[in-house]
Design a protein around this motif. Structure first.
Motif, PDB file in Angstrom:
ATOM      1  N   LEU A  66       5.530   8.404  12.996  1.00  0.00           N
ATOM      2  CA  LEU A  66       5.856   8.283  11.574  1.00  0.00           C
ATOM      3  C   LEU A  66       4.728   8.772  10.666  1.00  0.00           C
ATOM      4  O   LEU A  66       4.842   8.725   9.450  1.00  0.00           O
ATOM      5  CB  LEU A  66       6.185   6.825  11.242  1.00  0.00           C
ATOM      6  CG  LEU A  66       7.449   6.259  11.888  1.00  0.00           C
ATOM      7  CD1 LEU A  66       7.574   4.772  11.593  1.00  0.00           C
ATOM      8  CD2 LEU A  66       8.695   7.004  11.424  1.00  0.00           C
ATOM      9  N   GLY A  67       3.618   9.222  11.269  1.00  0.00           N
ATOM     10  CA  GLY A  67       2.496   9.724  10.477  1.00  0.00           C
ATOM     11  C   GLY A  67       1.459   8.682  10.124  1.00  0.00           C
ATOM     12  O   GLY A  67       0.538   8.956   9.351  1.00  0.00           O
ATOM     13  N   VAL A  68       1.589   7.472  10.661  1.00  0.00           N
ATOM     14  CA  VAL A  68       0.628   6.399  10.399  1.00  0.00           C
ATOM     15  C   VAL A  68      -0.625   6.636  11.238  1.00  0.00           C
ATOM     16  O   VAL A  68      -0.555   7.074  12.389  1.00  0.00           O
ATOM     17  CB  VAL A  68       1.249   5.023  10.728  1.00  0.00           C
ATOM     18  CG1 VAL A  68       0.231   3.895  10.562  1.00  0.00           C
ATOM     19  CG2 VAL A  68       2.469   4.778   9.851  1.00  0.00           C
ATOM     20  N   PHE A  69      -1.790   6.306  10.673  1.00  0.00           N
ATOM     21  CA  PHE A  69      -3.046   6.483  11.402  1.00  0.00           C
ATOM     22  C   PHE A  69      -3.122   5.542  12.594  1.00  0.00           C
ATOM     23  O   PHE A  69      -2.897   4.336  12.473  1.00  0.00           O
ATOM     24  CB  PHE A  69      -4.253   6.228  10.492  1.00  0.00           C
ATOM     25  CG  PHE A  69      -5.561   6.230  11.238  1.00  0.00           C
ATOM     26  CD1 PHE A  69      -6.161   7.433  11.585  1.00  0.00           C
ATOM     27  CD2 PHE A  69      -6.169   5.041  11.617  1.00  0.00           C
ATOM     28  CE1 PHE A  69      -7.358   7.449  12.289  1.00  0.00           C
ATOM     29  CE2 PHE A  69      -7.364   5.048  12.321  1.00  0.00           C
ATOM     30  CZ  PHE A  69      -7.961   6.257  12.653  1.00  0.00           C
ATOM     31  N   VAL A  70      -3.456   6.105  13.731  1.00  0.00           N
ATOM     32  CA  VAL A  70      -3.708   5.350  14.958  1.00  0.00           C
ATOM     33  C   VAL A  70      -5.017   5.873  15.536  1.00  0.00           C
ATOM     34  O   VAL A  70      -5.180   7.086  15.707  1.00  0.00           O
ATOM     35  CB  VAL A  70      -2.552   5.545  15.962  1.00  0.00           C
ATOM     36  CG1 VAL A  70      -2.928   4.988  17.315  1.00  0.00           C
ATOM     37  CG2 VAL A  70      -1.278   4.876  15.445  1.00  0.00           C
ATOM     38  N   LEU A  71      -5.948   4.990  15.819  1.00  0.00           N
ATOM     39  CA  LEU A  71      -7.265   5.422  16.282  1.00  0.00           C
ATOM     40  C   LEU A  71      -7.190   6.061  17.657  1.00  0.00           C
ATOM     41  O   LEU A  71      -7.638   7.180  17.867  1.00  0.00           O
ATOM     42  CB  LEU A  71      -8.236   4.242  16.297  1.00  0.00           C
ATOM     43  CG  LEU A  71      -9.668   4.548  16.753  1.00  0.00           C
ATOM     44  CD1 LEU A  71     -10.297   5.630  15.887  1.00  0.00           C
ATOM     45  CD2 LEU A  71     -10.520   3.278  16.731  1.00  0.00           C
ATOM     46  N   HIS A 149      -0.348   2.802   2.408  1.00  0.00           N
ATOM     47  CA  HIS A 149      -0.599   4.002   1.603  1.00  0.00           C
ATOM     48  C   HIS A 149       0.585   4.964   1.650  1.00  0.00           C
ATOM     49  O   HIS A 149       0.941   5.582   0.635  1.00  0.00           O
ATOM     50  CB  HIS A 149      -1.858   4.712   2.097  1.00  0.00           C
ATOM     51  CG  HIS A 149      -2.173   5.962   1.345  1.00  0.00           C
ATOM     52  ND1 HIS A 149      -2.691   5.941   0.063  1.00  0.00           N
ATOM     53  CD2 HIS A 149      -2.021   7.278   1.670  1.00  0.00           C
ATOM     54  CE1 HIS A 149      -2.846   7.183  -0.361  1.00  0.00           C
ATOM     55  NE2 HIS A 149      -2.442   8.011   0.593  1.00  0.00           N
ATOM     56  N   LEU A 150       1.215   5.098   2.811  1.00  0.00           N
ATOM     57  CA  LEU A 150       2.350   6.003   2.970  1.00  0.00           C
ATOM     58  C   LEU A 150       3.635   5.440   2.384  1.00  0.00           C
ATOM     59  O   LEU A 150       4.652   6.138   2.336  1.00  0.00           O
ATOM     60  CB  LEU A 150       2.559   6.325   4.453  1.00  0.00           C
ATOM     61  CG  LEU A 150       1.455   7.148   5.126  1.00  0.00           C
ATOM     62  CD1 LEU A 150       1.686   7.206   6.633  1.00  0.00           C
ATOM     63  CD2 LEU A 150       1.404   8.550   4.540  1.00  0.00           C
ATOM     64  N   GLY A 151       3.601   4.185   1.954  1.00  0.00           N
ATOM     65  CA  GLY A 151       4.797   3.570   1.386  1.00  0.00           C
ATOM     66  C   GLY A 151       5.817   3.141   2.424  1.00  0.00           C
ATOM     67  O   GLY A 151       6.985   2.896   2.089  1.00  0.00           O
ATOM     68  N   LEU A 152       5.384   3.013   3.689  1.00  0.00           N
ATOM     69  CA  LEU A 152       6.309   2.601   4.738  1.00  0.00           C
ATOM     70  C   LEU A 152       6.588   1.107   4.705  1.00  0.00           C
ATOM     71  O   LEU A 152       7.606   0.655   5.238  1.00  0.00           O
ATOM     72  CB  LEU A 152       5.753   2.997   6.111  1.00  0.00           C
ATOM     73  CG  LEU A 152       5.673   4.500   6.373  1.00  0.00           C
ATOM     74  CD1 LEU A 152       5.030   4.769   7.729  1.00  0.00           C
ATOM     75  CD2 LEU A 152       7.060   5.139   6.317  1.00  0.00           C
ATOM     76  N   ILE A 153       5.658   0.339   4.123  1.00  0.00           N
ATOM     77  CA  ILE A 153       5.900  -1.093   3.939  1.00  0.00           C
ATOM     78  C   ILE A 153       5.418  -1.504   2.552  1.00  0.00           C
ATOM     79  O   ILE A 153       4.515  -0.883   1.990  1.00  0.00           O
ATOM     80  CB  ILE A 153       5.189  -1.965   5.004  1.00  0.00           C
ATOM     81  CG1 ILE A 153       3.676  -1.751   4.978  1.00  0.00           C
ATOM     82  CG2 ILE A 153       5.759  -1.735   6.375  1.00  0.00           C
ATOM     83  CD1 ILE A 153       2.910  -2.804   5.767  1.00  0.00           C
ATOM     84  N   THR A 154       6.031  -2.538   2.025  1.00  0.00           N
ATOM     85  CA  THR A 154       5.613  -3.132   0.758  1.00  0.00           C
ATOM     86  C   THR A 154       4.614  -4.244   1.044  1.00  0.00           C
ATOM     87  O   THR A 154       4.405  -4.631   2.209  1.00  0.00           O
ATOM     88  CB  THR A 154       6.820  -3.714   0.020  1.00  0.00           C
ATOM     89  OG1 THR A 154       7.371  -4.792   0.827  1.00  0.00           O
ATOM     90  CG2 THR A 154       7.907  -2.659  -0.202  1.00  0.00           C
ATOM     91  N   PHE A 175      -8.569  -7.634   4.409  1.00  0.00           N
ATOM     92  CA  PHE A 175      -9.282  -6.362   4.448  1.00  0.00           C
ATOM     93  C   PHE A 175      -8.381  -5.156   4.171  1.00  0.00           C
ATOM     94  O   PHE A 175      -8.878  -4.048   4.027  1.00  0.00           O
ATOM     95  CB  PHE A 175      -9.946  -6.170   5.821  1.00  0.00           C
ATOM     96  CG  PHE A 175     -11.059  -7.141   6.092  1.00  0.00           C
ATOM     97  CD1 PHE A 175     -12.340  -6.907   5.608  1.00  0.00           C
ATOM     98  CD2 PHE A 175     -10.828  -8.292   6.831  1.00  0.00           C
ATOM     99  CE1 PHE A 175     -13.367  -7.807   5.863  1.00  0.00           C
ATOM    100  CE2 PHE A 175     -11.845  -9.193   7.086  1.00  0.00           C
ATOM    101  CZ  PHE A 175     -13.122  -8.953   6.600  1.00  0.00           C
ATOM    102  N   VAL A 176      -7.082  -5.372   4.098  1.00  0.00           N
ATOM    103  CA  VAL A 176      -6.151  -4.250   3.936  1.00  0.00           C
ATOM    104  C   VAL A 176      -6.222  -3.696   2.521  1.00  0.00           C
ATOM    105  O   VAL A 176      -6.205  -4.450   1.541  1.00  0.00           O
ATOM    106  CB  VAL A 176      -4.709  -4.682   4.280  1.00  0.00           C
ATOM    107  CG1 VAL A 176      -3.727  -3.530   4.029  1.00  0.00           C
ATOM    108  CG2 VAL A 176      -4.626  -5.149   5.723  1.00  0.00           C
ATOM    109  N   ASP A 177      -6.288  -2.372   2.407  1.00  0.00           N
ATOM    110  CA  ASP A 177      -6.328  -1.709   1.105  1.00  0.00           C
ATOM    111  C   ASP A 177      -5.570  -0.384   1.208  1.00  0.00           C
ATOM    112  O   ASP A 177      -6.044   0.564   1.848  1.00  0.00           O
ATOM    113  CB  ASP A 177      -7.778  -1.449   0.672  1.00  0.00           C
ATOM    114  CG  ASP A 177      -7.886  -1.073  -0.801  1.00  0.00           C
ATOM    115  OD1 ASP A 177      -7.005  -0.353  -1.296  1.00  0.00           O
ATOM    116  OD2 ASP A 177      -8.867  -1.500  -1.449  1.00  0.00           O
ATOM    117  N   GLY A 178      -4.408  -0.330   0.595  1.00  0.00           N
ATOM    118  CA  GLY A 178      -3.555   0.846   0.674  1.00  0.00           C
ATOM    119  C   GLY A 178      -4.053   2.042  -0.100  1.00  0.00           C
ATOM    120  O   GLY A 178      -3.448   3.113  -0.036  1.00  0.00           O
TER     121      GLY A 178
END
Length: 281
Positions: A66-71, A149-154, A175-178
């Motif tokens: 889905l384009g989400v960052f994964v380390l 950030h991608l708007g996949l979740i609110t 710690f989350v910051d979109g």
């Protein structure tokens, strides 16, 4: 991801016959993934492989798709119902147990009665729950940053993610910051917070533009990726920005995304050295 497999019954209801189903499989119009599970060839191979195992795509595999960052991820993550039998390997070259032992497949044994039986992937909230359990804390925060950030979740759905997790994970939500625009940016922000820095994200300067982070009001941190900084013209623009920032009284710490992700101890030591040098004055 709204992908559903079809069964023989649903294909027959659509007007297919047993003969036409076999013909569609021979011509590649349908993929017979496993017993009574059919997909069209436009479906991503990760989804096909998850259904072949006997479950649904989830966790890091789905999020990366889905384009989400994964380390880091070198496994196929599959959600299967507890007690599910007749599991298969994601391809025909291995036995299921061998694929799991080799680390090729990571099974998530969870009930999901709210997900349609025909669904080939779990929902984003469920995938994020699995991803937090599968990753170190800093990587999990970066993944959550990316999804927001991608708007996949609110933010409401973010709260739902943590509501499904054990209490020890709740601190990660603080710690989350979109606003973070990349995974490496999230990771270096966490390093800065560990050092007790005041952190500002996506700060704009007249005549310079926007920078990734400003720490303690004087240190600009730029996370450089090959995608945007590979050619000489881009590097010249970067140096001109650094020059302009120096004229405004800012120092620039420019570090590659690869170093942040794969050599975090070195990056943290460098960042710590810079921060402590100013604090010692």
């Amino acid at each position: 991801m709204n992908v559903h497999h079809q069964t023989r019954a649903t294909l027959l209801a659509q007007g297919h016959t047993r003969r036409s189903i076999q013909a569609a499989i021979r011509t590649g119009e349908l993929i017979h993934v496993r017993r009574d599970r059919y997909l069209t060839p436009d479906v991503d191979d990760l989804v096909v492989r998850a259904v072949r195992v006997g479950g649904r795509l989830t966790c890091l595999s789905l999020l990366a798709l889905l384009g989400v960052f994964v380390l880091r991820n070198h496994q196929l993550h599959v959600q299967v119902a507890p007690g599910a039998g007749r599991l298969r390997a994601p391809d025909d070259r291995q036995r299921p147990a061998a694929a799991i032992r080799a680390g090729a497949v990571r099974l998530h044994w969870t009930e999901m009665p709210e997900v349609p039986q025909s669904a080939c992937a779990v929902g984003v909230v469920d995938a994020l729950v699995h991803a937090i359990l599968c990753q170190p804390p800093r990587a999990a925060v970066a993944t959550l940053d990316s999804a927001v950030h991608l708007g996949l979740i609110t933010m409401w759905q973010l709260a739902e993610v943590f509501a499904r997790l054990p209490a020890r994970f709740q601190v990660l939500g603080t710690f989350v910051d979109g606003r973070a625009e990349s995974g490496p940016e999230s990771l270096i922000r966490l390093m800065a917070r560990r050092l007790g820095c005041e952190v500002r994200l996506q700060v704009s300067f007249d005549g310079v533009g926007r920078v990734d982070l400003v720490l303690d009001g004087w240190l600009v941190v730029e996370c450089d990726s090959k995608e945007f900084h590979a050619d000489w013209a881009a590097q010249v623009r970067d140096r001109e920005r650094d020059l302009a920032l120096a004229g405004l009284g800012y120092c620039t710490f420019r570090v590659t995304a690869a170093a942040i992700m794969y050599r975090p101890d070195e990056v943290f030591a460098a960042l710590r050295g810079l921060i402590l040098s100013r604090r010692a004055v």
